[in-house]
Scaffold this active site. Structure first.
Site, PDB file in Angstrom:
ATOM      1  N   PRO A  86       0.795  -1.224   0.000  1.00 46.35           N
ATOM      2  CA  PRO A  86       0.000   0.000   0.000  1.00 46.35           C
ATOM      3  C   PRO A  86       0.832   1.280   0.000  1.00 46.35           C
ATOM      4  CG  PRO A  86      -0.152  -1.118   2.122  1.00 46.35           C
ATOM      5  CD  PRO A  86       0.732  -1.937   1.267  1.00 46.35           C
ATOM      6  N   CYS A  87       0.206   2.357  -0.466  1.00 45.97           N
ATOM      7  CA  CYS A  87       0.821   3.688  -0.437  1.00 45.97           C
ATOM      8  C   CYS A  87       0.479   4.282   0.930  1.00 45.97           C
ATOM      9  CB  CYS A  87       0.211   4.514  -1.564  1.00 45.97           C
ATOM     10  SG  CYS A  87       0.674   6.228  -1.579  1.00 45.97           S
TER      11      CYS A  87
END
Ligand SMILES: C[S@@+](CC[C@H](N)C(=O)[O-])C[C@H]1O[C@@H](n2cnc3c(N)ncnc32)[C@H](O)[C@@H]1O
Length: 419
Positions: A86-87
């Site tokens: 994930p970012c």
């Protein structure tokens, strides 16, 4: 030349998109020795179960990656670490004592990737993320990606990256993601790349340029360079930069360009549909669902209230009532199949329906019924999380080329030492 195996660690494995892509590239070459997948705070581990169902060899780990010890990785001796993650917020601070090093925010999974690399020193790392990573956070554009690049610099790696829209290269989905390939400084491929300028690497000679060709000129002259500050905390505190869709970082020198893909004929939604006679009645929209989706996909202006009581006008433009069968699909989200405007709706023989889970597998290029061990809702969810397998297949073939170069050089070196 006999191939020796490339041992792979697959992190954040989901239902195994990376592994399947590598297998399609060369099943003899890539050996996934450890696949880790754990869905936080859920008893049911559907993605992990699906992974186990589809892949037999190697160790399957269903643990929170943050709780896995360093010794576990070291013993595996991987040459390649892959993962889609994930970012999140990658800002760092100095530890209170100052000497102990740096502290990233807790629960940020990039630091787990770093821990694996630090402990195993693989030759190659291949990662996937949303393209927003290059720009985030909005208050300090590019900070997170710069922290990531500086981390690789400090670990002794050169990094190439590229934003790829799968549909541009002939696949069935308009899915834009950033792919990051890091390789250890000193390996033959890295040395060979020194014969080229950084723009040659981006436009024609690099890791991505060969399997995913681009025009030789950047879009609107967008080509820039920057030197990353040596101190990663100062990057985290102050650094801001506009990273473009393609680029390279070597020893802290960043070179980046907005590249234009040389487009290939796309696969369309129509190409991936199953025969209508095989579509279960439950996938067709009822009259009330047709109405609901017409509203969701239509243009609207709605008054909304923010958490602090501020009233504002939310507006969104209209989408066509159904998806164009002669174009690739749109980006599949984890909410696919639910009552949401991003869910695909197709009209076939005058009837509107959802895509079936199997068609969603095809949008990502997985084998038919890859996720058939799960409920429909979870099948949609896992496909929304996954990636376009064909992209990884091409990258796998590219790694194979690079590995041949490395192996040949190793053999030459050994022979010259013997003579
Ligand atoms: C973007 S998805 C990757 C999907 C994968 N590339 C595929 O083809 O299916 C990220 C995955 O990381 C897993 N994950 C999230 N937190 C984790 C953790 N702490 N430890 C291990 N896995 C985690 C999620 O369950 C999710 O499946």
């Amino acid at each position: 030349m006999q191939n020796s195996k490339i041992n792979v660690i697959e992190l954040f494995a989901g239902v195994g998109g990376f592994r399947l892509g590598l297998k399609k590239a060369n099943p003899e070459l890539f050996e996934v020795v450890w696949g880790n997948q754990w869905e936080p705070s859920r008893k049911a581990q559907d993605a992990f179960d699906c992974y186990v169902h589809n892949f037999e060899t190697g160790i399957h780990s269903n643990e929170d990656i943050t709780s896995v010890s360093n010794e576990t990785f070291i013993d595996l001796e991987p040459n390649l670490v892959v993962g889609g993650f994930p970012c999140q917020d990658y800002s760092v601070a100095r530890t209170l004592s100052g000497e102990k090093g740096l502290q990233g925010k807790k629960g940020v999974l990039f630091w787990e990737i770093k821990r694996v690399i630090e402990n195993t020193q693989p030759k190659y790392v291949l990662l996937e993320n949303v393209d927003r990573l290059l720009k985030s956070p909005s208050s300090q554009r590019g900070r997170d990606f710069a922290v990531m690049l500086a981390t690789f610099r400090d670990l002794g790696y050169t990094v190439e990256w590229r934003v790829l829209n799968a549909a541009d290269y002939g696949f069935a989905q308009r899915r834009r993601r950033v792919f990051i390939f890091a390789y250890k400084n000193g390996i033959a491929f890295e040395q060979a790349q020194n014969n080229y300028s950084k723009d040659q690497i981006i436009f024609s000679k690099g890791f991505f340029a060969k399997p995913f060709p681009v025009e030789l000129e950047p879009y609107q002259d967008r080509i820039t360079s920057v030197t990353l500050p040596t101190d990663i905390v100062s990057i985290s505190d102050d650094f801001s930069f506009g990273f473009h869709t393609g680029g390279i970082m070597k020893h802290g020198e960043v070179f980046t360009a907005h590249v234009i893909p040389v487009e290939e004929k796309p696969t369309t939604l129509r190409d991936i549909l199953i025969d209508e006679s095989e579509v279960d009645e439950k996938f067709y929209l009822s009259e009330s669902q047709i109405e609901k989706f017409a509203y969701l996909r239509g243009p609207k202006k709605i008054e909304r209230k923010s958490a602090d009581g501020h009233v504002y006008l939310f507006s969104e433009g209209g989408m066509s009532p159904t998806d164009d069968l002669d174009k690739p699909g749109r980006t599949m989200l984890t909410s696919e199949g639910s009552t949401n405007r991003s869910t695909h709706i197709v009209e076939v023989n005058g009837r509107k329906r959802f895509l079936t889970p199997l068609e969603c597998e095809r949008l990502n290029g997985f084998d038919d019924n890859w996720t058939s061990t799960m409920s429909d809702r979870m099948r949609y969810f896992c496909m929304g999380n996954a990636l376009v397998v064909g992209l990884i297949k091409r990258m796998g073939k590219r790694i194979e080329e690079i590995e041949k170069l490395n192996t040949q050089t190793d053999i030459q070196l050994e022979m010259s030492l013997k003579s």
